[in-house]
Enzyme design. Structure first.
Site, short mmCIF file in Angstrom:
data_model
loop_
_atom_site.label_atom_id
_atom_site.label_comp_id
_atom_site.label_asym_id
_atom_site.label_seq_id
_atom_site.Cartn_x
_atom_site.Cartn_y
_atom_site.Cartn_z
N ASP A 115 1.87 10.51 3.54
CA ASP A 115 2.68 11.36 4.40
C ASP A 115 1.76 12.33 5.14
O ASP A 115 1.43 13.41 4.64
CB ASP A 115 3.70 12.13 3.54
CG ASP A 115 4.87 12.64 4.37
OD1 ASP A 115 4.96 12.25 5.55
OD2 ASP A 115 5.68 13.41 3.84
N LYS A 151 11.02 2.96 2.52
CA LYS A 151 11.09 4.42 2.38
C LYS A 151 11.81 4.78 1.08
O LYS A 151 12.91 4.29 0.81
CB LYS A 151 11.83 5.04 3.57
CG LYS A 151 11.18 4.79 4.92
CD LYS A 151 9.84 5.48 5.06
CE LYS A 151 9.95 6.96 5.22
NZ LYS A 151 10.39 7.40 6.55
N CYS A 199 16.61 47.79 3.70
CA CYS A 199 16.66 49.16 4.23
C CYS A 199 18.02 49.55 4.80
O CYS A 199 18.22 50.71 5.18
CB CYS A 199 15.58 49.37 5.28
SG CYS A 199 15.83 48.41 6.79
N CYS A 250 15.41 42.34 11.21
CA CYS A 250 15.59 43.76 10.94
C CYS A 250 14.68 44.52 11.90
O CYS A 250 13.45 44.34 11.85
CB CYS A 250 15.23 44.10 9.49
SG CYS A 250 15.15 45.88 9.19
N CYS A 252 11.17 49.62 6.97
CA CYS A 252 11.72 48.57 6.11
C CYS A 252 10.61 48.14 5.14
O CYS A 252 9.54 47.68 5.58
CB CYS A 252 12.18 47.40 6.96
SG CYS A 252 12.89 46.05 6.00
N LYS A 259 2.36 4.67 1.26
CA LYS A 259 2.61 5.21 2.60
C LYS A 259 2.34 6.72 2.58
O LYS A 259 3.19 7.51 2.20
CB LYS A 259 4.05 4.94 3.05
CG LYS A 259 4.32 5.30 4.49
CD LYS A 259 5.73 4.89 4.89
CE LYS A 259 5.97 5.17 6.37
NZ LYS A 259 5.88 6.60 6.72
N TYR A 285 -6.60 2.26 6.81
CA TYR A 285 -5.87 1.10 6.30
C TYR A 285 -5.67 -0.05 7.29
O TYR A 285 -5.08 -1.06 6.94
CB TYR A 285 -4.50 1.53 5.78
CG TYR A 285 -3.69 2.40 6.74
CD1 TYR A 285 -3.25 1.92 7.96
CD2 TYR A 285 -3.39 3.70 6.39
CE1 TYR A 285 -2.51 2.72 8.82
CE2 TYR A 285 -2.64 4.52 7.24
CZ TYR A 285 -2.21 4.01 8.45
OH TYR A 285 -1.49 4.81 9.31
N CYS A 330 20.35 44.88 6.84
CA CYS A 330 19.13 44.49 6.12
C CYS A 330 19.29 44.79 4.63
O CYS A 330 19.65 45.91 4.26
CB CYS A 330 17.93 45.26 6.67
SG CYS A 330 16.40 44.95 5.76
N GLU A 350 0.84 -1.20 0.00
CA GLU A 350 0.00 0.00 0.00
C GLU A 350 0.87 1.25 0.00
O GLU A 350 2.01 1.23 0.48
CB GLU A 350 -0.89 0.03 1.24
CG GLU A 350 -1.80 -1.19 1.40
CD GLU A 350 -2.46 -1.23 2.77
OE1 GLU A 350 -3.26 -0.32 3.05
OE2 GLU A 350 -2.16 -2.15 3.55
#
Length: 667
Positions: free
Chosen positions: A116, A311, A408, A423, A429, A114, A223, A405, A112
């Site tokens: 996630d 996996k 800015c 920042c 900004c 798997k 399942y 930054c 089956e």
């Protein structure tokens, strides 16, 4: 008459359950959407008029609405084991040898997908969903029944020859389409995006408001059947039975394999085909088909000997780093991103990869123009997982994390115990300024329609707006030159801005963007400080006395009002007519008719909103409480009242009213 009403309600429920089964499980709609909605509305009206016939598994409860503040911990009657993992065919061959050595007879396998997502265990009693519990640590998990009831793939009532009592286990997941839809909505509201479907599905299951869970569009696949007695001899047969009972199972994308070679063919096929699925999988689950053989094989300390997870290897490719750029988020958080030479990975062309923070760059020892290994696991943005140092030259220098930054030029700060740089120039900004204004117009704040993120960015670039107060100075002739802006669109925006002047003070307070002041905190502040001036002049001690306001939030409020630019913005909002105080007489007590009485409202209210209802209770000297208990005097039920109604009925001492009866009570 009551018998006839009850029969009508039960008949409608049965019919709607069948239509749901046809639509979600068989993928064969048996009625039109209009006809389904008409019958559902009829049932809702009957249930609202006759709360004595409430059923926690009614199809009307799919939309949610129950609030769960604390999810109780529940012991699993049957432990939820984890699976051993394998990563190549040699591991599988060794596993098969161990099985045959134990049982010494031919073995069939069920392969089956798997999924996630997040594991769930659901109890069914007498064909009805009774309880849903997360995996937790395998021995105990969180009870999230209200939230699971909202998932359309999970039947509330079974059909056919189902056993009296059993558990069924499965996976709650998000399709790619729904995940993208959620992130698009968050982007429009100026919120941080979720990283991947798996974590989003898991987090959604623990949301307090089941109606919000419903909006996430979660899916489920079941399942594994668990009970003392089994209705068949093989796992494959049980999957077929479960589908007939009403469950969405993995049968359509599973295979009964007579040999391990067939298992390998199945794995090889899906290792490539998985990229075309509408949801994420991270491997294949293999189970011995015979339940008798499963019992013979038994369990190790942590996993069944009769099951194995294969996996898939996360796909990894090598490409060259072109540069590192730095993105500034709405909150000022800095995120480094690797710009790469385009490379094909997991079916898509990758040009960027997340570097997350400075610590990751240092851990990788990343140099300019390095050849790097890029992997795409569960993340939407691929990540760099290693560097090919053999291709590095002496001329390549280490990547130095920026100190200022990129938007800015302000010097960045790094908060102790946090990996992220920030920042601090939140008022000037550009990404933070734009994010603040997007937040101000968002649905849960001032709800200014037709003003999306792109339009706000254009207005900012044209120097027409710099803070929320500037929205109220906009004119049609300033809007019309913008891209994709027509006369009607411009007028709709101006109408929406004008309409926002009627928005309640608590939403304005949330909208102006005081750090750490969310919707709930804003409401509690407004209950204690009736005007913006009272809040502005509050002391640290006074703020900390407000329910749920701690030192962190209180300091943030004081810092906000100590900034002269924020004060100027507040005064401008006031001058434009934005509500910065509670409505008149909101604290006035009209009577003492409810004195000493406690109230709770549940279900969908049609004669008034929940906020209006709670305000009425307070105006008549009653008290609102948040949960059903022996301390509750009155439960007022609207449409689709669920678990709270049942609990109140079980306690027996609580008076249950409909909306009109509540209005009659206060005259």
């Amino acid at each position: 008459m009551p018998d006839n009403i009850q029969q009508k309600i039960e008949s409608l429920r049965e019919e709607l359950h069948q239509h749901n089964y046809s639509y979600y499980i068989l993928d064969e709609p048996s009625v039109s959407d209009f006809e389904f909605d008409t019958k559902l509305k009829e049932l809702q009206e009957l249930e609202a008029a006759h709360p004595e016939f409430a059923d926690p598994n009614s199809p009307t409860l799919r939309v949610g609405g129950g609030i769960t503040k604390n999810f109780p911990t529940v012991q699993h009657q049957y432990r939820m084991y984890s699976l051993d993992n394998s990563y190549d065919f040699e591991d599988l061959e060794d596993w098969e040898k161990r099985i045959i050595k134990t049982i010494d007879e031919p073995v069939e396998f069920v392969a089956e997908l798997k999924y996630d997502g997040a594991s769930i265990s659901i109890l069914y009693e007498d064909g009805k969903l009774s309880q849903a519990v997360t995996r937790g640590d395998g021995f105990q998990g969180d009870e999230i029944t209200n939230n699971v009831r909202t998932i359309s793939d999970i039947p509330l009532k079974l059909k056919g020859d189902f056993p009296d009592r059993f558990f069924i286990r499965g996976e709650i997941y998000l399709t790619r389409k729904n995940f993208e839809k959620i992130n698009k909505s968050r982007e429009e509201e100026g919120l941080d995006l979720f990283m991947n479907p798996r974590n989003t599905a898991s987090g959604s299951l623990k949301m307090q408001d089941s109606a919000e869970v419903r909006k996430r569009g979660l899916s489920a696949v079941l399942y594994q059947y668990i009970s003392e007695e089994f209705p068949a001899d093989t796992h494959w047969e049980i999957l077929a039975k479960a589908k007939n009972w009403g469950f969405r199972v993995s049968e359509d994308q599973a295979k009964l394999c007579k040999t391990l070679d067939e298992v390998k063919e199945f794995i090889t096929f899906w290792d490539t085909a998985r990229h075309k699925l509408p949801f994420e999988i991270d491997g294949i689950v293999l189970k011995v088909n015979s339940l008798k053989q499963q019992r013979q094989l038994g369990f190790t300390a942590k996993s069944p000997r009769w099951a194995m997870a294969y996996k898939f290897k996360a796909e990894k490719v090598e490409t060259q780093l072109v540069s590192v750029s730095y993105q500034v988020g709405r909150t000022g958080a800095i995120t480094p991103v690797a710009n790469l030479k385009p490379v094909l990975l997991a079916g898509t062309t990758v040009k960027r990869a997340s570097l997350h923070n400075e610590d990751i760059i240092k851990k990788l020892d990343l140099h300019e123009h390095d050849f790097v290994y890029v992997e795409k696991g569960g993340e939407i943005i691929p990540k760099i997982v290693g560097v090919n140092t053999e291709k590095r030259t002496l001329l390549q220098t280490p990547i130095e994390y920026i100190k200022f930054c990129p938007e800015c030029g302000t010097e960045l700060v790094k908060i102790e115990d946090q990996a992220i740089h920030f920042c601090p120039n939140e008022l000037h900004c550009p990404p933070q300024v734009v994010g603040r204004m997007i937040h101000y117009v968002s649905r849960k704040a001032l709800n200014i329609e037709n003003l999306g993120g792109e339009t706000i960015e254009q207005l900012y670039r044209e120097k027409l707006i710099e803070n929320p107060a500037d929205f109220y100075t906009l004119k049609k002739e300033q809007l019309l030159p913008l891209e994709r802006m027509a006369e009607k669109s411009a007028q709709n925006i101006l109408d929406g801005i004008e309409k926002s002047k009627e928005i309640a003070f608590e939403k304005v307070l949330y909208g102006i963007g005081i750090k750490h002041v969310g919707e709930t905190v804003a409401k509690k502040l407004v209950k204690n400080f009736a005007t913006i001036d009272e809040l502005k002049n509050a002391t640290l001690e006074e703020l900390c006395q407000v329910e749920d306001i701690g030192m962190k939030i209180a300091v943030s409020i004081l810092e906000f009002f100590s900034n002269s630019e924020n004060i100027l913005m507040i005064e401008r909002l006031r001058s434009y007519g934005v509500k910065l105080e509670k409505g008149e007489n909101t604290n006035e007590v009209l009577s003492n008719v409810l004195e000493g009485k406690t109230f709770l409202f549940t279900g969908k209210l049609s004669l008034f909103t929940r906020e209006q209802a709670e305000e009425m209770v307070e105006k008549h000297n009653g008290k609102n409480i948040s949960a059903v208990s022996k301390n509750l005097n009155y439960l007022v039920v609207g449409e689709k009242a669920g678990s709270k109604l049942k609990k109140a009925q079980d306690i027996g001492t609580i008076t249950i009213l409909d909306e009109q009866q509540f209005l009659d009570l206060i005259g």
